[in-house]
Design a protein around this motif. Structure first.
Motif, PDB file in Angstrom:
ATOM      1  N   ARG A 103       0.935  -1.259  -0.101  1.00  0.00           N
ATOM      2  CA  ARG A 103       0.130  -0.017   0.100  1.00  0.00           C
ATOM      3  C   ARG A 103       0.841   1.226   0.072  1.00  0.00           C
ATOM      4  NH1 ARG A 103      -4.533  -1.690  -1.898  1.00  0.00           N
ATOM      5  NH2 ARG A 103      -4.882  -3.824  -0.994  1.00  0.00           N
ATOM      6  N   LEU A 104       0.439   2.354  -0.592  1.00  0.00           N
ATOM      7  CA  LEU A 104       1.092   3.460  -0.643  1.00  0.00           C
ATOM      8  C   LEU A 104       1.456   4.088   0.519  1.00  0.00           C
ATOM      9  CD1 LEU A 104       2.112   5.607  -2.555  1.00  0.00           C
ATOM     10  CD2 LEU A 104       0.144   6.677  -2.419  1.00  0.00           C
ATOM     11  N   LYS A 105       0.521   3.804   1.564  1.00  0.00           N
ATOM     12  CA  LYS A 105       0.748   4.686   2.864  1.00  0.00           C
ATOM     13  C   LYS A 105       1.976   3.724   3.569  1.00  0.00           C
ATOM     14  CE  LYS A 105      -2.583   1.657   5.198  1.00  0.00           C
ATOM     15  NZ  LYS A 105      -1.630   0.591   5.710  1.00  0.00           N
ATOM     16  N   ASP A 106       2.491   2.880   3.498  1.00  0.00           N
ATOM     17  CA  ASP A 106       3.434   2.135   3.831  1.00  0.00           C
ATOM     18  C   ASP A 106       4.720   2.461   3.302  1.00  0.00           C
ATOM     19  OD1 ASP A 106       1.819   0.746   5.555  1.00  0.00           O
ATOM     20  OD2 ASP A 106       1.188  -0.908   4.084  1.00  0.00           O
ATOM     21  N   LEU A 107       4.826   3.221   2.560  1.00  0.00           N
ATOM     22  CA  LEU A 107       6.091   3.646   1.748  1.00  0.00           C
ATOM     23  C   LEU A 107       6.423   5.074   1.572  1.00  0.00           C
ATOM     24  CD1 LEU A 107       5.634   1.114  -1.361  1.00  0.00           C
ATOM     25  CD2 LEU A 107       7.139   0.507   0.424  1.00  0.00           C
ATOM     26  N   ASP A 108       7.505   5.437   1.398  1.00  0.00           N
ATOM     27  CA  ASP A 108       7.836   6.823   1.030  1.00  0.00           C
ATOM     28  C   ASP A 108       8.568   6.784  -0.375  1.00  0.00           C
ATOM     29  OD1 ASP A 108       8.809   9.415   0.658  1.00  0.00           O
ATOM     30  OD2 ASP A 108      10.137   9.431   2.493  1.00  0.00           O
ATOM     31  N   LEU A 109       7.745   6.894  -1.325  1.00  0.00           N
ATOM     32  CA  LEU A 109       8.260   6.496  -2.667  1.00  0.00           C
ATOM     33  C   LEU A 109       9.495   7.779  -2.870  1.00  0.00           C
ATOM     34  CD1 LEU A 109       5.351   6.153  -4.880  1.00  0.00           C
ATOM     35  CD2 LEU A 109       6.577   4.373  -3.372  1.00  0.00           C
ATOM     36  N   LYS A 110       9.440   8.804  -2.352  1.00  0.00           N
ATOM     37  CA  LYS A 110      10.593   9.933  -2.792  1.00  0.00           C
ATOM     38  C   LYS A 110      11.959   9.294  -2.373  1.00  0.00           C
ATOM     39  CE  LYS A 110      11.498  14.539  -2.344  1.00  0.00           C
ATOM     40  NZ  LYS A 110      10.631  16.069  -2.579  1.00  0.00           N
ATOM     41  N   THR A 111      12.012   8.734  -1.209  1.00  0.00           N
ATOM     42  CA  THR A 111      13.327   8.057  -0.745  1.00  0.00           C
ATOM     43  C   THR A 111      13.437   6.609  -1.056  1.00  0.00           C
ATOM     44  OG1 THR A 111      12.473   7.863   1.595  1.00  0.00           O
ATOM     45  CG2 THR A 111      13.267   9.842   0.964  1.00  0.00           C
ATOM     46  N   LEU A 112      12.493   5.969  -1.489  1.00  0.00           N
ATOM     47  CA  LEU A 112      12.637   4.648  -1.683  1.00  0.00           C
ATOM     48  C   LEU A 112      13.908   4.459  -2.699  1.00  0.00           C
ATOM     49  CD1 LEU A 112       9.579   2.234  -2.262  1.00  0.00           C
ATOM     50  CD2 LEU A 112      11.558   1.953  -3.825  1.00  0.00           C
ATOM     51  N   GLY A 113      14.677   3.514  -2.044  1.00  0.00           N
ATOM     52  CA  GLY A 113      16.060   3.014  -2.762  1.00  0.00           C
ATOM     53  C   GLY A 113      15.772   2.308  -3.699  1.00  0.00           C
ATOM     54  N   VAL A 114      16.486   2.047  -4.690  1.00  0.00           N
ATOM     55  CA  VAL A 114      16.490   1.005  -5.841  1.00  0.00           C
ATOM     56  C   VAL A 114      18.020   0.602  -6.258  1.00  0.00           C
ATOM     57  CG1 VAL A 114      15.933   0.327  -8.125  1.00  0.00           C
ATOM     58  CG2 VAL A 114      14.382   1.815  -6.727  1.00  0.00           C
ATOM     59  N   VAL A 115      18.215  -0.849  -6.092  1.00  0.00           N
ATOM     60  CA  VAL A 115      19.688  -1.104  -6.586  1.00  0.00           C
ATOM     61  C   VAL A 115      19.559  -2.058  -8.035  1.00  0.00           C
ATOM     62  CG1 VAL A 115      21.679  -2.361  -6.154  1.00  0.00           C
ATOM     63  CG2 VAL A 115      20.619  -1.175  -4.353  1.00  0.00           C
ATOM     64  N   LEU A 116      20.407  -1.722  -8.918  1.00  0.00           N
ATOM     65  CA  LEU A 116      20.158  -2.467 -10.203  1.00  0.00           C
ATOM     66  C   LEU A 116      21.249  -3.274 -10.294  1.00  0.00           C
ATOM     67  CD1 LEU A 116      18.185  -3.087 -12.778  1.00  0.00           C
ATOM     68  CD2 LEU A 116      19.616  -0.989 -14.147  1.00  0.00           C
TER      69      LEU A 116
END
Ligand code: 0L1
Ligand code: MG
Length: 267
Positions: free
Chosen positions: A175-188
């Motif tokens: 759910r969106l409320k469980d995440l902070d999409l701005k700071t959500l880190g991604v590793v490729l």
């Protein structure tokens, strides 16, 4: 103001779709029609979409492209662009992509959302998007320009459905409320090595800005049946990382903070 005749739009749509289906490069559409504008370009993209529907394809989502400020600057534009996703582009998590069917594929780690309510522009704002998002998923997009060396201008890439080729979703749905999409880190990772890292803010400052912009762009230019984002729409919000070139033999994994990992192999 669109300038191309319906015949020219249909013929360019056929040429571009054939290139996508056969994995062959073609000349930029602006080589033949230098005055072709954004309106013409979206008309060509929608004609490709219609060709897929006519053959029994199913539209399974929308994508936003050129969503980083750096890429927009590079292309000399101030707004991102959008394209469509069709069922033939979908690859399961852990699945294999036949690189022989693609030209010069590149992978991008993305944050995907699914809407739970209709979104309508103009004037669509982040707050409305936040209220409308049902869930968030991790995604990998495979882009593959049908133009040589990924060299194109804006009308040419819009016509080419924003280089859409394949995509993969999986991992954990939240759910969106469980995440902070701005700071959500991604590793490729490619072949076990980290090749790119990023955070959601790379997408227009916040991935939800991208969704709001999509609703506003569709309200401006979408054909009547496509001028809103219906409830239940899957959306690739744009690249969190730079696009990484891949070829047969490569394995790619994206790790999204709090959303697990997804992977693809190229054979
Ligand atoms: O998904 C994307 O951001 C790609 C948009 C089109 C530009 C490109 O092919 O690099
Ligand atoms: Mg993308």
């Amino acid at each position: 103001m669109a300038v191309l005749s319906q015949e020219a739009v249909a013929s360019l749509a056929k040429r571009l779709e054939q290139a996508q289906l056969t994995g062959a490069t073609i000349n930029k559409v602006t080589d033949d029609y230098p005055n072709l504008d954004w309106g013409d370009a979206y008309n060509i993209q929608w004609a490709i979409r219609q060709r897929k529907l006519d053959r029994g394809g199913r539209i399974v989502g929308l994508k936003m492209g050129l969503t980083s400020w750096a890429k927009m600057r590079q292309m000399g534009v101030e707004t991102p662009i959008y394209g469509f996703l069709v069922d033939e582009f979908s690859v399961p998590d852990g699945g294999v992509v036949d690189a022989g069917k693609l030209i010069h594929p590149r992978v991008e780690a993305e944050i995907a959302v699914v809407t739970g309510r209709e979104l309508r522009g103009p004037g669509c704002q982040v707050a409305q998007v936040a209220a409308a998002i049902d869930c968030v998923l991790p995604a990998i997009e495979v882009i593959d320009s049908r133009y040589e060396n990924f060299r194109f201008d804006l009308p040419s890439v819009i016509s080419d459905n924003c280089s859409a080729a394949r995509f993969c979703v999986g991992g954990i749905t939240r759910r969106l409320k469980d995440l902070d999409l701005k700071t959500l880190g991604v590793v490729l990772e490619k072949n076990g090595e980290v090749v790119e890292t990023g955070a959601g803010a790379a997408v227009l400052g916040h991935p939800l800005n991208s969704v709001a912009m999509l609703a506003n762009l569709l309200s401006e230019r979408g054909p009547q049946e496509l001028n809103t984002i219906p409830a239940g729409t899957f959306i690739l919000t744009g690249a969190v990382t730079a696009a990484v070139a891949v070829q047969a033999g490569d394995a790619v994994r994206a790790r999204h903070q709090g959303l697990g990992a997804i992977s693809l192999r190229f054979a």
